[in-house]
Write a protein that holds these residues in place. Structure first.
Motif, short mmCIF file in Angstrom:
data_model
loop_
_atom_site.label_atom_id
_atom_site.label_comp_id
_atom_site.label_asym_id
_atom_site.label_seq_id
_atom_site.Cartn_x
_atom_site.Cartn_y
_atom_site.Cartn_z
N GLN A 108 -29.60 -25.02 -4.01
CA GLN A 108 -28.39 -24.38 -3.94
C GLN A 108 -28.75 -23.53 -2.79
O GLN A 108 -29.75 -22.74 -2.65
CB GLN A 108 -28.06 -23.52 -5.32
N CYS A 112 -28.90 -19.99 -8.15
CA CYS A 112 -29.95 -20.79 -8.98
C CYS A 112 -31.47 -20.25 -8.28
O CYS A 112 -32.26 -20.91 -8.46
CB CYS A 112 -29.84 -22.03 -8.77
N TRP A 122 -28.50 -31.11 -15.07
CA TRP A 122 -27.27 -31.37 -15.83
C TRP A 122 -27.37 -32.23 -16.84
O TRP A 122 -27.72 -33.51 -16.66
CB TRP A 122 -26.34 -31.74 -14.78
N HIS A 337 -16.59 -29.77 -9.14
CA HIS A 337 -16.87 -28.43 -9.77
C HIS A 337 -16.83 -28.15 -11.26
O HIS A 337 -16.68 -29.32 -11.83
CB HIS A 337 -15.56 -27.46 -9.34
N PRO A 340 -19.43 -22.18 -13.94
CA PRO A 340 -20.91 -21.58 -14.03
C PRO A 340 -20.71 -20.30 -14.80
O PRO A 340 -19.73 -19.64 -15.17
CB PRO A 340 -20.95 -21.20 -12.60
N TYR A 341 -22.04 -20.10 -15.42
CA TYR A 341 -22.19 -18.68 -16.17
C TYR A 341 -23.40 -18.15 -15.56
O TYR A 341 -24.23 -18.55 -14.67
CB TYR A 341 -22.40 -19.18 -17.52
N THR A 342 -23.72 -16.88 -16.18
CA THR A 342 -24.73 -16.07 -15.68
C THR A 342 -25.67 -15.92 -16.75
O THR A 342 -25.07 -15.53 -17.98
CB THR A 342 -24.40 -14.53 -15.05
N TYR A 468 -22.58 -23.79 -5.97
CA TYR A 468 -22.29 -22.95 -6.85
C TYR A 468 -22.14 -21.23 -5.82
O TYR A 468 -22.93 -20.96 -5.15
CB TYR A 468 -23.40 -22.45 -7.76
N THR A 528 -27.97 -18.16 -12.43
CA THR A 528 -26.91 -19.10 -12.48
C THR A 528 -27.11 -20.38 -13.20
O THR A 528 -28.20 -20.94 -13.24
CB THR A 528 -26.46 -19.91 -10.94
N THR A 530 -24.89 -23.41 -15.92
CA THR A 530 -23.71 -24.34 -16.37
C THR A 530 -23.50 -24.59 -17.45
O THR A 530 -24.38 -24.91 -18.33
CB THR A 530 -23.64 -25.72 -15.42
#
Length: 619
Positions: A108, A112, A122, A337, A340-342, A468, A528, A530
């Protein structure tokens, strides 16, 4: 998220699982299903060929084979579920196993940074039932504005009023306090309810929301915004996967054939660009089977565009560079798409016990699960609370949240194996603590990625780049989402449980003031992750929109006939919530399109005189 338990522990419990598994109510005897593996012959031609026996494929196979005259073939690259698929908390043990495609993103550009080579994996189900067999099981329909937005962009027939009946069609809501509020139904095939297990952390979730001015809600009713104890795809404590719900009861139909461990490698086209059959590999041999009516692709957001492109349907310049003969020049693989989360927003707690990996997978808990369908193993992957809220960057006049918060009970060792050495050390420092995590998720990211072929070989994995946080608006919303997560975790109800933020001092962010906007933005770019809700690579839209791959009837554009796509890849824009319920809806609606049926549109509470009620109740 919940990490992997010790493998020796699980292997030691297999005799216990084998002994009790077939005796539990509503648990299938998988030994009876093994006949699917032994199919040695198949017909040369079927009316319908379904490529991919995952979430959408299972629904379509059931609905199309309901008509005895239809001969239906499902071709699935993976095998059967096992007992571990049924246990809600055990889903993470299946990651990186034979049941997981285990895709990996490209490095990325601006995200990430906490992972080796800035790449993350993934998870995608390689099993009959697909990702519904190995996800966190949360049931969220999305928001009415999501689907009305699809309509405004030219997806005729996909407004909220038109898709709402198809969510209801498969639903069997088992929570009496929710099932009869007018926005749910009972009697469908798919079991929906809250987990039988709610810890003190989960019970505190609603109190924390109220303390900050947020109401408790059923996020699948009139208002989505608010805090909720989530419902999931579960029946009597066990996972209600698409296979178990739709396919397992009818797997022995004479007009339904299911081929496992069989990978489709190409779509075959005849005269005038008509899709006439598929080529697939099985036991190191290659075979061909033909479709009289249609081929339906339900292989998912990665495998469906991959198969189309190796078959000659995709961007012409890309296919030409790999010397693939072009059937149709379409933007396959664009518009990628997800949500995304943190990660790393973790709180230690001393007032209550949390789900620790080295303790939770015990013989006692397995026995409790198998005998009564209760206990911590029925937790949705540790997820005990969900909240939907609106950031300052979206119009708050309507109920259209752009942030989701997810409460995860337990430690965060799950993704540490992929992290850089420094981040692994940081995460390992929390091992001895009782912790919970709040994941901030942005629901409508503006960043768009792509999927491309690496080679023309259909077995080689494609190149995947979600790009991302490349759109500047995404990082601004994510910072607000992190602030909301921090506010909830440090609210009085959680402080009463002696909760405190674990100060993860991220090395690459230490030049910013602790918890400043700049620090939070850096945190988001380092940690980052997912949710796994990947969509968009075969975008649905009107034929005049050059970004469309399929029309609103899900038929391929570019002059192709006899070929449809009916999975998450057709979503023009991602919905505001976890996508599994929407994928089932898409498949239900696709089946009716193919069969020439249609449920009457409506919104709000289910009308007592609803004209399609008889059809809605058809199972």
């Amino acid at each position: 998220m919940i990490g992997n338990p010790d493998l020796k522990t699980l292997l030691g419990l297999i005799p216990l699982l084998a002994f009790f598994g077939p005796t539990i109510d509503d648990r299938s005897d998988n030994s009876k299903s093994l006949s699917l593996l032994s199919r040695k012959s198949w017909e040369k031609e079927y009316d319908y060929i379904i490529v991919g026996g995952g979430t959408a494929g299972s629904v379509l196979a059931r609905r199309l084979s309901d008509i005895p005259e239809n001969r239906v073939l499902v071709i699935e690259a993976g095998g059967m579920e096992n007992i571990m698929h049924e246990i809600p908390l055990a889903w993470s043990t299946l990651k990186k196993s034979e049941y997981d495609w285990n895709y990996k993103t490209e490095s990325q550009e601006v995200a990430c940074f906490g992972y080796e080579d800035k790449r993350i994996t993934w998870t995608s189900g390689k099993v009959l039932g697909g990702t519904s067999s190995m996800s966190n099981m949360i049931y969220v329909r999305g928001n009415a504005f999501d689907f009305d937005g699809w309509l405004k962009e030219g997806a005729l027939g996909w407004s909220w009023d038109e898709v709402y009946p198809y969510f209801l069609k498969s639903e069997d809501n088992l929570d009496t306090e929710i099932a009869f509020n007018g926005y749910h139904r009972q009697g469908g095939l798919m079991g929906i309810s809250k987990s039988p297990f709610t810890s003190e952390l989960g019970k505190t979730w609603l109190q924390a929301g109220l303390s900050l001015g947020y109401r408790s809600t059923d996020c699948n009713s009139q208002k989505q915004s608010g805090f909720t104890i989530p419902q999931g795809f579960i029946r009597k404590g066990g996972r209600s996967s698409a296979y178990k719900t739709f396919l397992e009861p009818v797997k022995d139909r004479n007009n339904l054939h299911i081929m496992l461990h069989s990978r489709v490698t190409r779509i075959l086209f005849g005269d005038n660009k008509r899709a006439v059959g598929v080529q697939f590999d099985r036991d190191s041999l290659s075979f061909v089977v033909y479709a009289k009516s249609e081929i339906i692709l339900t292989a998912g957001t990665i495998s469906t565009p991959h198969l189309l492109m190796v078959s000659g349907v995709g961007p012409a310049d890309h296919l030409e560079s790999l010397k693939i003969p072009i059937v149709a020049d379409l933007p396959v693989g664009e518009n990628l798409h997800d949500h995304p989360y943190t990660g790393g927003i973790t709180f230690s707690v001393s007032g209550v016990k949390t789900l620790k990996i080295d303790e939770i997978f015990s013989p006692q808990n397995f026995l409790r699960y198998l005998v009564s369908g209760s206990g911590p193993l029925t937790s949705f992957g540790g997820i005990e609370g969900v909240a939907f809220m609106t950031s300052k960057y979206t119009n708050s006049s309507g109920d259209w949240p752009d942030i989701e918060l997810i409460l995860v009970n337990g430690d965060l060792q799950d993704n540490s194996k992929l992290m850089t050495v420094k981040m692994k050390e940081l995460y390992n420092s929390t091992r001895s603590l009782n912790t919970f995590t709040i994941l901030p998720v942005i629901l409508r990211p503006k960043s768009r990625g792509w999927l491309r072929l690496k080679t023309a070989n259909p077995v080689d994995y494609p190149l995947i780049d979600p790009l991302y946080l490349t759109h500047p608006d995404d990082i601004m919303v994510m910072v607000e989402a992190i602030k909301s997560a921090l506010a909830i975790g440090t609210s009085k109800p959680y402080k009463d449980l002696e909760a405190s933020l674990v100060p993860l001092m991220i090395p690459s962010c230490d030049h910013y003031d602790w918890l400043s906007d700049q620090y939070l933005a850096c945190w988001a770019r380092v940690m980052t992750g997912t949710v796994g809700d990947v969509v968009g690579t075969c975008k649905m839209g009107p034929p005049w929109d050059r970004s469309s791959v399929v029309d609103p009837e899900l038929r391929l554009l570019g002059g192709i006939t006899g070929l449809r796509v009916a999975d998450a890849s057709i979503m023009p824009r991602i919905i505001s919530g976890n996508i599994n319920a929407a994928v089932i809806m898409i498949a239900e609606k696709a089946a009716d399109m193919i069969l020439g049926r249609k449920l009457e549109a409506f919104s709000g509470p289910i009308p007592t005189d609803y004209s399609s009620l008889k059809e809605l109740n058809r199972n």
